[in-house]
Enzyme design. Structure first.
Site: not given
Ligand code: GDG
Length: 724
Positions: A164, A371
Site C-alpha cells: 500500500h 504517498d
Molecule cells: C496507506 C498509504 C494509500 C482521515 N481522517 C479521517 C478519516 N480519514 C481516512 C480518509 C482515508 C484514510 O483515512 C487515509 O487514507 P490515505 O490513503 O490518505 O493514507 P494512509 O492512511 O497513509 O494509507 C496510502 C492507502 O494506504 C491505501 O492503499 O492510499 O498512500 O499511505 O480513507 O478518509 N476518516 C474519518 N475521520 C477522519 O477524521 N472517518
C-alpha cells in the site's frame, strides 16, 4: 472447497476495553469495504491483529470467538512485539525508507529479529486457517516476509501480495541491511501488486540488481516459479462517499459550519500525522499565499484536520510541535476578530462530518512528500455532487498518476503551492466542472470493488499461467508415444536448437563444434527423406555452415534472420538494417574493457556480449547494467535486447526463432513436429508451433511453454538415438 484468506497487520475492527467489558466495532476503512465480499463469504476469513493487548487466555478465547462471528481470526501481539515489530521495524525502518526519508530510518538488528518473529507468528496463524490449495492475499509492508514463509509451508497455495505504500528506487532499498531477505520474502507470492507502474518498475529493478533475477513483461523467473508483478491503483467506494456527502446528516453539518464561517471560502487539508504528508510545507504555502495575495486575507481559511497517529514516536512528536507552532504563528500574525486563517483540528471526525468538510470545501490540498496512493484525494472528488471544487495534488502521490485533471504540484516548492492555491481560488466554474467531471468518471469506474476484482482475477490468472508453464518430464511412456507418432508419420519436421541442446556449452563458443557422435546422429536423421532436419540457432551463418553445412539439413541462423534450405543459398527472412551497430558497438566495447574475460560477437544483424568466461559475480552485475543500458538506448527503436545463457544480445525486433519456425511449418505442412531447445529464445519456437507438436525444453529449470522437458544434452542425444 478452496478458501480465501486475507492477511493484514490490523484487523478491520476496533476492540476497546471498557470498565467491565470489551466492545467490538467494525471499522469502515476502504480496504475493509473492498474486501468485505471476500472475507465474509462462506468459510473465508481475515487474519490480523485486533489492536488490543489481551490479559489472559480466557480473554483470548472470548475475543477469538467474538471475531469468528464476523469472519476474523486474531493474531495476538504483546506490547513488546508491537514496539519492536510494528513501531520499531515497520514504522521506524521500512516506512521512512520506502517514503524516501532514509535519514530517519533506524537500523537495529533486534528490531529486525522481532519483525521476523512476528511474521512467523502471522504465518502460523494463517496456516491454521488454510489448506494446501487455498488462496491467501497478504497486505502491506508489515508483512513483507510472510509470502515466502507461507510458500515454504504451502508450496501449491495461491498467494497474492499488495503493497500500500510506495516501492522506492533501488538506491534506497540497497541501503537496508536486510534488503535481500525482504525481496525474497515478497517473491514467495504468485502475484505482487503496487499502486503505480513506477513502484512496480522500482521493484523489478531492485530484484534484478540485488537478486540477479531478470524479468520479462513484469514476470520474474525465480528458480522455482514465475512471479507476476503488476500495478493496481486502489480506488474507493465512490458510491458511498457520494451518498454520505449528499445525506441529510452531512448537509446539516454543512449548514452549521457555513453559519459559523459565513462567507469565508474553505481550503481543506486532511491527513494522518506523518512527516510524509507535507503538512508543515502546506502551512507555509498558505502563509505565503496570504503574503503574496493580501486580497485573500479575511476571505479564505485553511481547515486543517490532522488525525493523531504514532505520536509515541519522537519524530512524530516533533512534527506535531512544528505544526502547532506554525499554526500559532500564522494565526497570531493574520487573524482578525472575525476571521481565523487556520482552523486546526488534531483529532478525527465521524464519517458524516468528514463528508460535510469534503462537500463544503472549495479547494482540497493534498500535497504529500510521498504517498503510496492517497485516498483523501479520491474521496474529495467523489463527494463533489455539483462538480465544483479544485483538487491540488502532489505529483508524488500515487493518485497523481490517475487524477491528471487536478492541479499537480511539487510539494516542496512552496512558491508553486501558493500559486496553485491562488489559481484554484480564481478558477472559472466551467473549468472546475470539466476537471472534476473527468476525475469523477475515473474514480467511479475504478472503485474499490473493481480493484479487488482486478487483483483477484489477475491472481487466478498468474496461477493458471504458472501451471501452463509447468512441463512434464519426458517419461518413458511419453517417449514411447513420441516414437510411435514418429514412426507413423511421413513428413516430419525436426527443429533443433544447437548450444545447450545438441551440444554442451563451452567457455569459448567457437570450440563448441559438433563431435563425431553428433555429426553421425544428424547425418542418420537427415538422410531419411521423410525427415526435414532444421538447426534453429542464434549463431551466425558462417559457423553453422562450417560445422554442419555438409549435411542435408536446413538452417535458421541468427535467431531467424538468415535462412537456408539444404543445398540452397542463404536468404534473409526480410530486409533489415544494421547501421544501428555503429552506435551500439562502442557501448559493448566499454563493457568488455570493464569486464575481463568478456567479449563481443558480431553477427550480420546483431551484436552479442558474451560473459561465460568472466568472473561470475562481476559479470552478472555488469550484464544487468548492460541490459538496462541497452534497453534504454533501444527504446523507440525497432531493436530488441535479449538476455540469453551468459550472453546479452541486441538485435532487430520482430524476427525470432518463432517467426522462422512458423514459416517452415506453413511451407512444409509436416505431420509430425519435434522441437528441442534450452533457452528463452527457444520459447518463441515453442509458442509458434501447433499444440500437438512435441516441444521439449532442455535444462534444469523446467518452466517453459514446451510440453515436456529433459535434463540436458545427454538426454537429448539418447532421445534422437531412439528415433533411429
Ligand atoms: C496507506 C498509504 C494509500 C482521515 N481522517 C479521517 C478519516 N480519514 C481516512 C480518509 C482515508 C484514510 O483515512 C487515509 O487514507 P490515505 O490513503 O490518505 O493514507 P494512509 O492512511 O497513509 O494509507 C496510502 C492507502 O494506504 C491505501 O492503499 O492510499 O498512500 O499511505 O480513507 O478518509 N476518516 C474519518 N475521520 C477522519 O477524521 N472517518
Amino acid at each position: 472447497m478452496p478458501r480465501t484468506v486475507i492477511v493484514s497487520n490490523r484487523l478491520p475492527i476496533k476492540v476497546q476495553r471498557t470498565e467491565d467489558n470489551l466492545t467490538f466495532q467494525s471499522s469502515e476503512g476502504g480496504l475493509a469495504t473492498g474486501l468485505g465480499s471476500i472475507y465474509r463469504a462462506d468459510g473465508n476469513v481475515w487474519v490480523g491483529w485486533p489492536g488490543l493487548y489481551v490479559q489472559d487466555e480466557s480473554e483470548e478465547e472470548y475475543v477469538r470467538a467474538q471475531l469468528a462471528e464476523d469472519s476474523m481470526a486474531p493474531v495476538f501481539l504483546t506490547e513488546s512485539e508491537i514496539r519492536d515489530y510494528y513501531e520499531g521495524f515497520s514504522n521506524g525502518t521500512l516506512w521512512p525508507t520506502f517514503h524516501y526519508f532514509a535519514q530517519l530510518a533506524v537500523y537495529d538488528d533486534a528490531l529486525w529479529q522481532a519483525y521476523v518473529a512476528v511474521n512467523e507468528k502471522f504465518c502460523k496463524a494463517v496456516l491454521a486457517q488454510t489448506g494446501p490449495e487455498d488462496t491467501i492475499w497478504v497486505h502491506d509492508y508489515q508483512l513483507l516476509l510472510l509470502p515466502e514463509m507461507l510458500r515454504k509451508a504451502r508450496p501449491n497455495a495461491t498467494i497474492g501480495f499488495f503493497l500500500h505504500i510506495p516501492f522506492p528506487s533501488y538506491e534506497l532499498i540497497r541501503v537496508l541491511p536486510w534488503r535481500d531477505e525482504l525481496l525474497r520474502g515478497m517473491l514467495g507470492a504468485d502475484l505482487i501488486g503496487f499502486h503505480t507502474f513506477g513502484y512496480m518498475r522500482h521493484f523489478l529493478s531492485a530484484v534484478s540488481q540485488l537478486l540477479g533475477l531478470a524479468n520479462h513483461n513484469g514476470q520474474i523467473e525465480t528458480p522455482t516459479r514465475t512471479v507476476l508483478v503488476d500495478a493496481f491503483p486502489m480506488g474507493i467506494d465512490h458510491a458511498r462517499y457520494a451518498e454520505v456527502a449528499a445525506s441529510a446528516a452531512a448537509q446539516a453539518h454543512v449548514s452549521e459550519y457555513r453559519e459559523a464561517l459565513r462567507e469565508v471560502r474553505v481550503i481543506l487539508s486532511i491527513d494522518r500525522l506523518d512527516y510524509t504528508k507535507g503538512i508543515a510545507q502546506r502551512l507555509r504555502a498558505f502563509e505565503l499565499l496570504l503574503q503574496r495575495y493580501p486580497e485573500w486575507r479575511s476571505q479564505v481559511s485553511l481547515l486543517m484536520v490532522v488525525v493523531p497517529s504514532r505520536d509515541q514516536v519522537a519524530q512524530y512528536a516533533s512534527l506535531k510541535e512544528e505544526i502547532d507552532e506554525l499554526v500559532g504563528r500564522i494565526n497570531a500574525q493574520y487573524r482578525t476578530i472575525s476571521w481565523n486563517p487556520v482552523h486546526y483540528f488534531y483529532r478525527s471526525f465521524p464519517l458524516d462530518e468528514l463528508a460535510a468538510l469534503y462537500s463544503m470545501a472549495e479547494v482540497a490540498m493534498v500535497t504529500p512528500m510521498r504517498d503510496g496512493m492517497n485516498l483523501v484525494a479520491k474521496e474529495f472528488v467523489a463527494s463533489k455532487a455539483d462538480q465544483r471544487g479544485v483538487l491540488i495534488l502532489s505529483e508524488r502521490a500515487g493518485a497523481a498518476r490517475e487524477l491528471s485533471d487536478a492541479l499537480i504540484v511539487n510539494p516542496t516548492d512552496t512558491g508553486q503551492l501558493a500559486e496553485a492555491l491562488h489559481e484554484a481560488l480564481v478558477m472559472p466554474e466551467e473549468e472546475q466542472i470539466t476537471r472534476m467531471a473527468n476525475m469523477q468518471a475515473l474514480v467511479r469506474q475504478y472503485d474499490i470493488f473493481a480493484w479487488t476484482k482486478l487483483f483477484m482475477d489477475r491472481l487466478a490468472y498468474a496461477k493458471t499461467q504458472q501451471l501452463s508453464l509447468a512441463t512434464s518430464m519426458l517419461s518413458p511412456t511419453v517417449v514411447q508415444k513420441l516414437e510411435q507418432a514418429y514412426q507413423q508419420s511421413q513428413r516430419r519436421l525436426l527443429l533443433f536448437d544447437y548450444d545447450g541442446t545438441l551440444a554442451p556449452f563451452h567457455s569459448n563458443p567457437q570450440r563448441a563444434q559438433p563431435d563425431q557422435e553428433l555429426r553421425l546422429l544428424l547425418r542418420a536423421l537427415s538422410d531419411n527423406p521423410q525427415n526435414r532436419v532444421v538447426i534453429i540457432s542464434g549463431r551466425d551463418r558462417e559457423t553453422l555452415e562450417k560445422w554442419l553445412g555438409h549435411l542435408p539439413i536446413d538452417f535458421i541462423a541468427e535467431h531467424g534472420v538468415w535462412l537456408r534450405s539444404a543445398g540452397d543459398e542463404w536468404s534473409l527472412f526480410q530486409e533489415l538494417r544494421a547501421d544501428w551497430k555503429r552506435d551500439i558497438r562502442p557501448v559493448l566495447d566499454l563493457y568488455v574493457s570493464r569486464t575481463a574475460g568478456s567479449f563481443i560477437e558480431e553477427k550480420d544483424y546483431s551484436l552479442v556480449w558474451h560473459y561465460r568466461r568472466a568472473d561470475a559475480e562481476l559479470a552478472a552485475g555488469r550484464a544487468r547494467e548492460l541490459t538496462s543500458h541497452l534497453t534504454f538506448m533501444a527504446s523507440n527503436t525497432d531493436l530488441q535486447v535479449l538476455e540469453g545463457n551468459k550472453v546479452v544480445e541486441i538485435k532487430n525486433a520482430g524476427i525470432n526463432k518463432g517467426t522462422a519456425a512458423a514459416r517452415w511449418v506453413s511451407t512444409h505442412h509436416p505431420d509430425f513436429i519435434l522441437a528441442l531447445g534450452d533457452d528463452r529464445t527457444d520459447e518463441d519456437t515453442f509458442r509458434a508451433l501447433p499444440a500437438d507438436a512435441y516441444t521439449v525444453k532442455v535444462g534444469s529449470a523446467p518452466r517453459s511453454l514446451a510440453r515436456f522437458h529433459v535434463a540436458g544434452t545427454t538426454e537429448v542425444r539418447n532421445l534422437l538415438r531412439k528415433l533411429l
